[in-house]
Scaffold this motif. Sequence first.
Motif, PDB file in Angstrom:
ATOM      1  N   TYR A   1      -7.634  -2.312   0.435  1.00 52.68           N
ATOM      2  CA  TYR A   1      -7.746  -2.339  -1.025  1.00 52.68           C
ATOM      3  C   TYR A   1      -8.207  -0.976  -1.504  1.00 52.68           C
ATOM      4  CZ  TYR A   1      -8.314  -4.436  -5.633  1.00 52.68           C
ATOM      5  OH  TYR A   1      -8.154  -4.764  -6.954  1.00 52.68           O
ATOM      6  N   LEU A   2      -7.472  -0.406  -2.449  1.00 50.73           N
ATOM      7  CA  LEU A   2      -7.816   0.884  -3.033  1.00 50.73           C
ATOM      8  C   LEU A   2      -7.822   0.728  -4.549  1.00 50.73           C
ATOM      9  CD1 LEU A   2      -5.555   3.204  -0.844  1.00 50.73           C
ATOM     10  CD2 LEU A   2      -8.022   2.933  -0.650  1.00 50.73           C
ATOM     11  N   ALA A   3      -9.002   0.881  -5.160  1.00 47.34           N
ATOM     12  CA  ALA A   3      -9.115   0.772  -6.608  1.00 47.34           C
ATOM     13  C   ALA A   3      -8.834   2.119  -7.251  1.00 47.34           C
ATOM     14  CB  ALA A   3     -10.504   0.277  -7.006  1.00 47.34           C
ATOM     15  N   ALA A   4      -8.169   2.079  -8.403  1.00 47.53           N
ATOM     16  CA  ALA A   4      -7.785   3.319  -9.073  1.00 47.53           C
ATOM     17  C   ALA A   4      -8.957   3.966  -9.784  1.00 47.53           C
ATOM     18  CB  ALA A   4      -6.654   3.047 -10.070  1.00 47.53           C
ATOM     19  N   GLU A   5      -9.887   3.171 -10.342  1.00 46.63           N
ATOM     20  CA  GLU A   5     -10.962   3.739 -11.130  1.00 46.63           C
ATOM     21  C   GLU A   5     -12.043   4.321 -10.243  1.00 46.63           C
ATOM     22  OE1 GLU A   5     -12.588   1.295 -14.143  1.00 46.63           O
ATOM     23  OE2 GLU A   5     -10.752   1.254 -15.326  1.00 46.63           O
ATOM     24  N   ASP A   6     -12.601   5.441 -10.672  1.00 49.88           N
ATOM     25  CA  ASP A   6     -13.674   6.077  -9.937  1.00 49.88           C
ATOM     26  C   ASP A   6     -14.870   5.146  -9.849  1.00 49.88           C
ATOM     27  OD1 ASP A   6     -12.179   8.357  -9.671  1.00 49.88           O
ATOM     28  OD2 ASP A   6     -13.025   9.325 -11.449  1.00 49.88           O
ATOM     29  N   GLU A   7     -15.497   5.133  -8.678  1.00 51.76           N
ATOM     30  CA  GLU A   7     -16.702   4.368  -8.385  1.00 51.76           C
ATOM     31  C   GLU A   7     -16.468   2.860  -8.398  1.00 51.76           C
ATOM     32  OE1 GLU A   7     -18.811   6.216  -7.260  1.00 51.76           O
ATOM     33  OE2 GLU A   7     -18.052   8.063  -8.097  1.00 51.76           O
TER      34      GLU A   7
ATOM     35  N   ARG B   1      -5.835  10.654  -5.261  1.00 56.56           N
ATOM     36  CA  ARG B   1      -6.193   9.812  -6.406  1.00 56.56           C
ATOM     37  C   ARG B   1      -5.014   8.946  -6.824  1.00 56.56           C
ATOM     38  NH1 ARG B   1     -10.092   9.958 -10.478  1.00 56.56           N
ATOM     39  NH2 ARG B   1      -9.454   8.999 -12.455  1.00 56.56           N
ATOM     40  N   LEU B   2      -5.219   7.636  -6.822  1.00 57.42           N
ATOM     41  CA  LEU B   2      -4.182   6.695  -7.214  1.00 57.42           C
ATOM     42  C   LEU B   2      -4.172   6.498  -8.722  1.00 57.42           C
ATOM     43  CD1 LEU B   2      -4.648   3.970  -4.448  1.00 57.42           C
ATOM     44  CD2 LEU B   2      -2.617   5.381  -4.767  1.00 57.42           C
ATOM     45  N   GLY B   3      -2.999   6.242  -9.253  1.00 53.57           N
ATOM     46  CA  GLY B   3      -2.875   5.954 -10.671  1.00 53.57           C
ATOM     47  C   GLY B   3      -3.000   4.479 -10.987  1.00 53.57           C
ATOM     48  N   ASP B   4      -2.983   3.622  -9.970  1.00 57.86           N
ATOM     49  CA  ASP B   4      -3.083   2.181 -10.169  1.00 57.86           C
ATOM     50  C   ASP B   4      -3.748   1.579  -8.936  1.00 57.86           C
ATOM     51  OD1 ASP B   4      -2.862  -0.334 -11.210  1.00 57.86           O
ATOM     52  OD2 ASP B   4      -0.685  -0.497 -11.006  1.00 57.86           O
ATOM     53  N   ASP B   5      -4.352   0.398  -9.112  1.00 53.19           N
ATOM     54  CA  ASP B   5      -4.931  -0.292  -7.974  1.00 53.19           C
ATOM     55  C   ASP B   5      -3.842  -0.593  -6.946  1.00 53.19           C
ATOM     56  OD1 ASP B   5      -7.416  -0.394  -9.327  1.00 53.19           O
ATOM     57  OD2 ASP B   5      -6.767  -2.177 -10.410  1.00 53.19           O
ATOM     58  N   ALA B   6      -4.224  -0.633  -5.685  1.00 56.80           N
ATOM     59  CA  ALA B   6      -3.250  -0.860  -4.613  1.00 56.80           C
ATOM     60  C   ALA B   6      -3.860  -1.761  -3.553  1.00 56.80           C
ATOM     61  CB  ALA B   6      -2.814   0.467  -3.992  1.00 56.80           C
ATOM     62  N   ALA B   7      -3.071  -2.718  -3.079  1.00 58.46           N
ATOM     63  CA  ALA B   7      -3.522  -3.629  -2.034  1.00 58.46           C
ATOM     64  C   ALA B   7      -2.406  -3.829  -1.019  1.00 58.46           C
ATOM     65  CB  ALA B   7      -3.938  -4.980  -2.628  1.00 58.46           C
ATOM     66  N   LEU B   8      -2.789  -3.985   0.241  1.00 62.12           N
ATOM     67  CA  LEU B   8      -1.856  -4.197   1.346  1.00 62.12           C
ATOM     68  C   LEU B   8      -2.445  -5.236   2.291  1.00 62.12           C
ATOM     69  CD1 LEU B   8      -1.061  -0.469   2.105  1.00 62.12           C
ATOM     70  CD2 LEU B   8       0.731  -2.155   1.719  1.00 62.12           C
ATOM     71  N   ILE B   9      -1.581  -6.078   2.837  1.00 63.52           N
ATOM     72  CA  ILE B   9      -1.974  -7.029   3.884  1.00 63.52           C
ATOM     73  C   ILE B   9      -0.928  -6.970   4.988  1.00 63.52           C
ATOM     74  CG2 ILE B   9      -2.559  -9.403   4.466  1.00 63.52           C
ATOM     75  CD1 ILE B   9      -3.049  -9.962   1.542  1.00 63.52           C
ATOM     76  N   ALA B  10      -1.366  -6.815   6.207  1.00 64.07           N
ATOM     77  CA  ALA B  10      -0.481  -6.878   7.376  1.00 64.07           C
ATOM     78  C   ALA B  10      -0.785  -8.165   8.134  1.00 64.07           C
ATOM     79  CB  ALA B  10      -0.692  -5.668   8.284  1.00 64.07           C
ATOM     80  N   VAL B  11       0.246  -8.982   8.338  1.00 64.74           N
ATOM     81  CA  VAL B  11       0.121 -10.264   9.035  1.00 64.74           C
ATOM     82  C   VAL B  11       1.008 -10.216  10.270  1.00 64.74           C
ATOM     83  CG1 VAL B  11       0.312 -12.766   8.851  1.00 64.74           C
ATOM     84  CG2 VAL B  11      -0.260 -11.406   6.818  1.00 64.74           C
ATOM     85  N   HIS B  12       0.408 -10.261  11.438  1.00 66.27           N
ATOM     86  CA  HIS B  12       1.144 -10.157  12.696  1.00 66.27           C
ATOM     87  C   HIS B  12       1.098 -11.488  13.435  1.00 66.27           C
ATOM     88  CE1 HIS B  12       2.761  -8.261  16.321  1.00 66.27           C
ATOM     89  NE2 HIS B  12       1.839  -8.907  17.013  1.00 66.27           N
ATOM     90  N   ARG B  13       2.296 -12.014  13.786  1.00 67.71           N
ATOM     91  CA  ARG B  13       2.345 -13.264  14.539  1.00 67.71           C
ATOM     92  C   ARG B  13       2.319 -12.950  16.032  1.00 67.71           C
ATOM     93  NH1 ARG B  13       3.940 -18.655  14.137  1.00 67.71           N
ATOM     94  NH2 ARG B  13       4.609 -18.520  11.955  1.00 67.71           N
ATOM     95  N   THR B  14       1.395 -13.605  16.731  1.00 68.50           N
ATOM     96  CA  THR B  14       1.247 -13.345  18.161  1.00 68.50           C
ATOM     97  C   THR B  14       2.040 -14.338  18.995  1.00 68.50           C
ATOM     98  OG1 THR B  14      -0.825 -14.627  18.111  1.00 68.50           O
ATOM     99  CG2 THR B  14      -0.976 -12.225  17.897  1.00 68.50           C
ATOM    100  N   GLN B  15       1.650 -15.605  18.994  1.00 65.68           N
ATOM    101  CA  GLN B  15       2.327 -16.604  19.810  1.00 65.68           C
ATOM    102  C   GLN B  15       2.642 -17.821  18.970  1.00 65.68           C
ATOM    103  OE1 GLN B  15      -0.143 -17.478  23.171  1.00 65.68           O
ATOM    104  NE2 GLN B  15       0.120 -15.456  24.091  1.00 65.68           N
ATOM    105  N   VAL B  16       3.807 -18.383  19.204  1.00 63.68           N
ATOM    106  CA  VAL B  16       4.271 -19.559  18.474  1.00 63.68           C
ATOM    107  C   VAL B  16       4.861 -20.546  19.451  1.00 63.68           C
ATOM    108  CG1 VAL B  16       6.005 -20.433  16.851  1.00 63.68           C
ATOM    109  CG2 VAL B  16       4.688 -18.404  16.270  1.00 63.68           C
ATOM    110  N   GLU B  17       4.498 -21.806  19.293  1.00 63.68           N
ATOM    111  CA  GLU B  17       5.141 -22.866  20.069  1.00 63.68           C
ATOM    112  C   GLU B  17       6.298 -23.411  19.256  1.00 63.68           C
ATOM    113  OE1 GLU B  17       4.221 -27.372  21.781  1.00 63.68           O
ATOM    114  OE2 GLU B  17       2.581 -26.078  21.134  1.00 63.68           O
ATOM    115  N   ARG B  18       7.498 -23.138  19.711  1.00 67.12           N
ATOM    116  CA  ARG B  18       8.695 -23.538  18.959  1.00 67.12           C
ATOM    117  C   ARG B  18       8.925 -25.048  19.105  1.00 67.12           C
ATOM    118  NH1 ARG B  18      13.126 -20.653  17.153  1.00 67.12           N
ATOM    119  NH2 ARG B  18      12.357 -18.795  18.215  1.00 67.12           N
ATOM    120  N   ARG B  19       8.857 -25.737  17.945  1.00 68.77           N
ATOM    121  CA  ARG B  19       9.016 -27.188  17.989  1.00 68.77           C
ATOM    122  C   ARG B  19      10.297 -27.657  17.308  1.00 68.77           C
ATOM    123  NH1 ARG B  19       3.713 -30.346  16.306  1.00 68.77           N
ATOM    124  NH2 ARG B  19       5.077 -32.009  17.042  1.00 68.77           N
TER     125      ARG B  19
END
Length: 381
Positions: free
Chosen positions: A149-155, A351-369
């Motif tokens: 998470y990166l907020a655009a406004e200082d402080e 310096r960003l001009g707008d707030d910015a957010a990122l999420i990385a979701v990594h799948r490790t193991q799945v049981e295929r049903r």
Amino acid sequence: MAPPLGRLGSRQPWRSPHALLVLPVALVVVITVVDLRSPADVHLGPALVIAPALTPSFAGPRTTAGVGALAVAAQVLIGLRHGGIGTTNHIVQIVTLTVLVALTVVYSALRRRRQAQLAQVRTVAEAAQHVLMWPLPEQIGPLRIASLYLAAEDEAQIGGDLYAATVSDGAVRLLIGDVRGKGLPAIGEAALLLGAFRESAHRHIPLGELADRLNQSVTRYAADLETPEEEGERFATALLLEVPDRDPVTRMTSCGHPPPLLLSPGRVVTVPSLHPSPPLGVHDSSEHTLDVFSFEPGDTLLLYTDGVVEARDGDGRFYPLAERALRWAEDGPEALMHHLRRDLLAHVGGRLGDDAALIAVHRTQVERRRHLGRGDPGRSG
């Protein structure tokens, strides 16, 4: 994401105030010795002001006053050795140096007060961030998660972008969104949307119904608080995802939000197709399409807000998220967030001009049903 303490949090003794104090004291000594050994028509005494002027950058007003007193004493000594302090030239130099030292001490006191205020603002911002934006768990079932998470406004450390995750009946539900506006004025709407999601997401209801409940909350909030000048201006985009623990798929509903990136092994980036409905708060009710796509073990989903892809460099070029994410896709979610943070800030010049957010979701193991064919896209209400 906070940098590892082992790399960036280690203490560097040479940067401590006591070690840095050697510099102005050494300057006073060197300037005094050189002036005493110079011809009478060479006057280096005025350069003594450099020492107290440097001190506020690492010390408080008391230390600054001490260094200033040392500089004045050195100026008196120089005057005594060069014809006495009663001469007009030396009197002017001593008085001028004393006034400049006093002004420097006042500046140091104001600077220290400002630092204390900023530290308090940061503390309040961090507390608010933890209350509103609960840290995402690093592991939920077969998913490894990292966020940025990166907020655009200082402080400020929070703003109009938001994300959340919860567990619901053998699946993980994720929200990433962006309310209109940025920084502190958008926090109220972000808090409302997060609260509505946490209240409803754990219930076993379709994503379309969940999106409808979020839309109702935003609509009620806008009706209660917006002024006539703001009519129609309070809205939020949102992307809702449901990742089953055992099925290698992802179900997704978009409310005017950018689609995620799917990073697959072998350096492949795809953009899952979207059938978005209008942003939350634009209409009282709307049909929400459920999109379903494959999410296999080893894949990484990258969710983001428009503050990332709309970030521009000095030449006006947008940040190439897909291209840059591909470079570090196989490094793991945490490393991916670290690289993207550094690269994004470098792209915009810090310096960003707008707030910015990122999420990385990594799948490790799945049981295929069951096969993906049983999860065809359809309408959800």
